[in-house]
Motif scaffolding. Structure first.
Motif, PDB file in Angstrom:
ATOM      1  N   LYS A  95       4.950  19.151  14.683  1.00 18.54           N
ATOM      2  CA  LYS A  95       4.282  19.992  13.680  1.00 18.54           C
ATOM      3  C   LYS A  95       5.240  21.067  13.182  1.00 18.54           C
ATOM      4  O   LYS A  95       5.286  21.373  11.993  1.00 18.54           O
ATOM      5  CB  LYS A  95       3.014  20.615  14.257  1.00 18.54           C
ATOM      6  N   GLU A  96       6.030  21.618  14.099  1.00 18.79           N
ATOM      7  CA  GLU A  96       7.048  22.606  13.736  1.00 18.79           C
ATOM      8  C   GLU A  96       8.190  21.933  12.974  1.00 18.79           C
ATOM      9  O   GLU A  96       8.649  22.441  11.955  1.00 18.79           O
ATOM     10  CB  GLU A  96       7.586  23.255  15.017  1.00 18.79           C
ATOM     11  N   GLN A  99       6.884  20.882   9.539  1.00 19.79           N
ATOM     12  CA  GLN A  99       6.083  21.883   8.829  1.00 19.79           C
ATOM     13  C   GLN A  99       4.819  21.236   8.261  1.00 19.79           C
ATOM     14  O   GLN A  99       4.342  21.608   7.188  1.00 19.79           O
ATOM     15  CB  GLN A  99       6.891  22.573   7.717  1.00 19.79           C
ATOM     16  N   TRP A 100       4.274  20.257   8.989  1.00 18.75           N
ATOM     17  CA  TRP A 100       3.059  19.546   8.603  1.00 18.75           C
ATOM     18  C   TRP A 100       2.103  19.641   9.786  1.00 18.75           C
ATOM     19  O   TRP A 100       2.465  19.259  10.899  1.00 18.75           O
ATOM     20  CB  TRP A 100       3.398  18.083   8.294  1.00 18.75           C
TER      21      TRP A 100
END
Length: 138
Positions: A95-96, A99-100
């Motif tokens: 996720k990092e 950036q989703w």
């Protein structure tokens, strides 16, 4: 680190790869270390299509992941699948990295393409098929 295990099925079965994340001693399960980031970078750069998903291509564990698998199967596009449910560091770290905030996450030719909604929209418009054809021909 992400480690690959090669598995070859019996006669007539496709060769598949499975990935697992190995923690270093004393490492936090949610730590997306530089080594893990490097391993993800290599995985994404060495494979034309990578799908970070809930479950596997043989056993998707969410409807969105299943939709992505079905799209790639319909296009005849080979892809690597990474089960984010197997390791919290991958699930949180990706996720990092992208950036989703959600899964599945699709990478094509080393670049983040999007999630299920973007993949489905580009599939329905015909754009994805053209793009995949170009990618696989290169």
């Amino acid at each position: 680190r992400i480690a690959a295990r090669n598995w070859t099925g019996g006669q007539g079965r496709a060769r598949t790869w499975s990935w697992r994340c190995e923690a270093q001693q004393g490492e936090s399960p949610s730590g997306f270390t530089p080594e893990l980031r490097d391993a993800v970078d290599r995985l994404i750069s060495e494979n034309k299509i990578v799908l970070f998903m809930k479950g596997t291509k043989m056993f998707p564990q969410c409807g969105f992941s299943n939709t992505c698998v079905q799209i790639f199967n319909q296009l005849g596009a080979p892809f690597e699948d990474i089960n984010v449910l197997e390791d919290e560091r991958i699930r949180v770290g990706m996720k990092e990295y992208s950036q989703w905030p959600t899964f599945p996450q699709v990478y094509i030719e080393g670049e983040f393409y999007g999630g299920c909604d973007i993949l489905l929209e580009s599939f329905q418009s015909g754009e994805l098929e053209e793009y995949i054809e170009r990618v696989l021909a290169s």
